[in-house]
Design a protein around this motif. Structure first.
Motif, PDB file in Angstrom:
ATOM      1  N   ARG A 189      -1.312 -64.935  16.055  1.00  0.00           N
ATOM      2  CA  ARG A 189      -1.633 -65.204  17.461  1.00  0.00           C
ATOM      3  C   ARG A 189      -2.257 -64.012  18.193  1.00  0.00           C
ATOM      4  O   ARG A 189      -3.190 -64.198  18.976  1.00  0.00           O
ATOM      5  CB  ARG A 189      -0.372 -65.675  18.179  1.00  0.00           C
ATOM      6  N   PRO A 190      -1.775 -62.771  17.976  1.00  0.00           N
ATOM      7  CA  PRO A 190      -2.394 -61.633  18.679  1.00  0.00           C
ATOM      8  C   PRO A 190      -3.879 -61.454  18.370  1.00  0.00           C
ATOM      9  O   PRO A 190      -4.594 -60.785  19.121  1.00  0.00           O
ATOM     10  CB  PRO A 190      -1.572 -60.438  18.182  1.00  0.00           C
ATOM     11  N   PHE A 191      -4.330 -62.055  17.263  1.00  0.00           N
ATOM     12  CA  PHE A 191      -5.729 -61.893  16.862  1.00  0.00           C
ATOM     13  C   PHE A 191      -6.570 -63.129  17.181  1.00  0.00           C
ATOM     14  O   PHE A 191      -7.697 -63.253  16.717  1.00  0.00           O
ATOM     15  CB  PHE A 191      -5.808 -61.594  15.358  1.00  0.00           C
TER      16      PHE A 191
ATOM     17  N   LYS B  28       2.026 -67.848  14.448  1.00  0.00           N
ATOM     18  CA  LYS B  28       2.715 -66.908  15.340  1.00  0.00           C
ATOM     19  C   LYS B  28       2.351 -65.469  14.978  1.00  0.00           C
ATOM     20  O   LYS B  28       2.131 -64.628  15.858  1.00  0.00           O
ATOM     21  CB  LYS B  28       4.222 -67.125  15.233  1.00  0.00           C
TER      22      LYS B  28
ATOM     23  N   ARG C 146      -8.176 -64.110  19.760  1.00  0.00           N
ATOM     24  CA  ARG C 146      -9.448 -63.907  20.469  1.00  0.00           C
ATOM     25  C   ARG C 146     -10.563 -63.461  19.527  1.00  0.00           C
ATOM     26  O   ARG C 146     -11.734 -63.528  19.880  1.00  0.00           O
ATOM     27  CB  ARG C 146      -9.268 -62.863  21.568  1.00  0.00           C
TER      28      ARG C 146
ATOM     29  N   LYS D 225       6.393 -69.294  21.142  1.00  0.00           N
ATOM     30  CA  LYS D 225       7.041 -67.994  20.982  1.00  0.00           C
ATOM     31  C   LYS D 225       8.353 -68.132  20.219  1.00  0.00           C
ATOM     32  O   LYS D 225       8.774 -67.223  19.502  1.00  0.00           O
ATOM     33  CB  LYS D 225       7.294 -67.375  22.357  1.00  0.00           C
TER      34      LYS D 225
ATOM     35  N   ARG E 188      -8.972 -70.771  17.322  1.00  0.00           N
ATOM     36  CA  ARG E 188      -8.234 -70.062  18.370  1.00  0.00           C
ATOM     37  C   ARG E 188      -7.166 -70.958  18.973  1.00  0.00           C
ATOM     38  O   ARG E 188      -6.039 -70.520  19.225  1.00  0.00           O
ATOM     39  CB  ARG E 188      -9.198 -69.594  19.468  1.00  0.00           C
TER      40      ARG E 188
ATOM     41  N   GLU F  94      -3.180 -70.255  19.196  1.00  0.00           N
ATOM     42  CA  GLU F  94      -2.546 -70.187  20.502  1.00  0.00           C
ATOM     43  C   GLU F  94      -1.478 -71.258  20.688  1.00  0.00           C
ATOM     44  O   GLU F  94      -0.615 -71.144  21.566  1.00  0.00           O
ATOM     45  CB  GLU F  94      -3.610 -70.313  21.597  1.00  0.00           C
TER      46      GLU F  94
END
Length: 440
Positions: free
Chosen positions: A141-143, A138, A145, A161, A153, A157
């Motif tokens: 997750r923003p990284f 979690k 990509r 949440k 990935r 993903e």
């Protein structure tokens, strides 16, 4: 299908079983019409018939698996749609499971893949380890990509949440029935589900006790072994499964059990197969006893007096998990139950096709999995549902990651309709979007 195993090979019970399955195949190709990977990839070797040829050649020649064979076996979802379609009764599940064990024992995978499989086998079946991993995913997750490997990935993903707090209902204990006892059942609380969504077991316990069941969470029971079983890690999967067998047999021989209730259909397919998995093991008799009373939650609810309800004003898109409709051949019970309590049930087009979750498939084959997910989402959203219901946590996570429509377990809706609380996932999804029907 003609086979040419030697008598020495057939002395091995595993080869004898493979030979029996192979000889039942008549090359008709009906399986290709319902195989998701064949439809996506268009390669005969990515169909059940093609994989059967590869497995036959590998086992007959007792050879080290090559990269080509491994690639096509790895691409199999084990959705078992082929078994539903097959007019000859080819037991593809037992054959592909044996092939995976054979590959695991004889094929050396690239280092990165070995590490990934090792991590999955050491984390997913253990709820607390999985919780820690989900928290890390979690944060990362923003990284996602930025990750060079699609599988990494996919792992990032996958993190939901919302990571629920631990439910103490999953601890070993006994829940008394409301009113006279009609059944005494053991609830399989599972592993990954306990980390990803505690609402499912909580709703199951409330519903079963409301309908007169004494519900036991047996000491020592845990992961069913499916995750490692489908990786070909037989020793690990059998060690895990054996703990369940011992735990449930103690209850069976103690106060007795009318059923072992399983609310994750992927686990249910495996537990119902314990008798076969342990047929050559000293635990064979006990395993067969466990398999004999293992039931999906929908099977148990069909035996109980689930009250009828009026129109709830909600359209439920029912997603049929492959492990339930193909693995256990349970196709109508969940829909019948939802209709009985007052929901309008809509079934999407091509409901026999897999959503692409398939245990760890969405982590190890993310590109194919995404294509299957996108197709499943289109068909589900086409029926314009208020909520999507499924009977398997893997499907729920897969579908929920790509749609704004709330996704809940079938049992959560049945619990709500018969006096339980509104499913938390439905509450979160509808906050700020107008009124939610209040069920009485």
């Amino acid at each position: 299908m003609k086979t040419e195993f030697t008598q020495a090979q057939l002395a091995d019970p595993k080869i004898a079983r493979a030979n029996q399955i192979l000889r039942s195949c008549v090359h008709c190709g009906f399986c290709t019409a319902t195989c998701p990977t064949y439809q996506v990839l268009g390669d005969e070797l990515d169909s059940p018939r093609g994989r059967i040829y590869l497995i036959k050649d590998m086992l007959e020649n007792d050879r080290v698996p090559d990269e080509k064979t491994v690639k096509h076996i790895d691409r199999c979802l084990s959705c078992l749609a082929c078994m539903t379609t097959c007019p000859s009764g080819v037991h593809y599940m037992h054959l592909v499971d044996q092939a995976r064990e054979y590959i695991e024992d004889r094929y050396k995978r690239p280092l990165g893949e070995r590490v990934l499989r090792w991590i999955l086998a050491r984390i997913l079946p253990y709820p607390m380890r999985f919780r820690v991993a989900l928290l890390g995913a979690k944060i990362g997750r923003p990284f996602a990509r930025l990750m060079p490997d699609a599988r990494l990935r996919a792992m990032l993903e996958m993190a939901p949440k919302h990571i629920p707090p631990v439910s103490r209902n999953d601890d070993p204990q006994t829940f008394a029935p409301k009113g006279a006892r009609k059944m005494r059942v053991a609830l399989m609380t599972g592993c990954a589900q306990r980390a990803l969504n505690t609402d499912i077991n909580d709703a199951t316990i409330r519903l079963l006790t409301r309908l007169g069941c004494e519900v036991v969470v047996a000491e020592g029971a845990g992961c069913c072994g499916a995750l490692t079983h489908h990786m070909g890690k037989t020793a690990e999967s059998h060690a895990t499964a054996a703990k369940n067998i011992h735990a449930w047999v103690r209850e069976m021989d103690g106060e007795g059990l009318d059923a072992i209730v399983i609310n994750t259909s992927g686990c249910g397919t495996t537990v119902k197969d314990y008798g076969h998995m342990f047929r050559l093991d000293p635990l064979a008799t006990e395993a067969a006893r466990v398999s004999g009373i293992a039931m999906d939650i929908s099977e148990v609810l069909m035996r109980l007096d689930l009250p009828e309800g009026g129109d709830k004003g909600l359209t439920v898109a029912y997603h049929a998990a492959c492990s339930l409709q193909h693995g256990q051949q349970i196709k109508t019970y969940p829909k019948d139950l939802l209709k009985r309590v007052g929901f309008t049930v809509a079934e999407p087009a091509d409901s026999h096709l897999c959503c692409g979750s398939a245990g760890t498939y969405n982590l190890m084959q993310p590109a194919i999995s995404k294509q299957l997910k996108d197709r499943k989402l289109r068909t589900l959203e086409a029926v314009k549902p208020d909520v999507i219901a499924a009977g398997n946590i893997g499907c729920m996570m897969q579908i929920g990651s790509g749609t704004p429509v709330p996704v809940v377990h079938t049992v959560e809706l049945l619990d709500w309709a018969t006096g339980g609380p509104q499913p938390p996932a439905l509450t979160r999804a509808t906050e700020g979007r107008g009124a939610v029907p209040i069920l009485r």
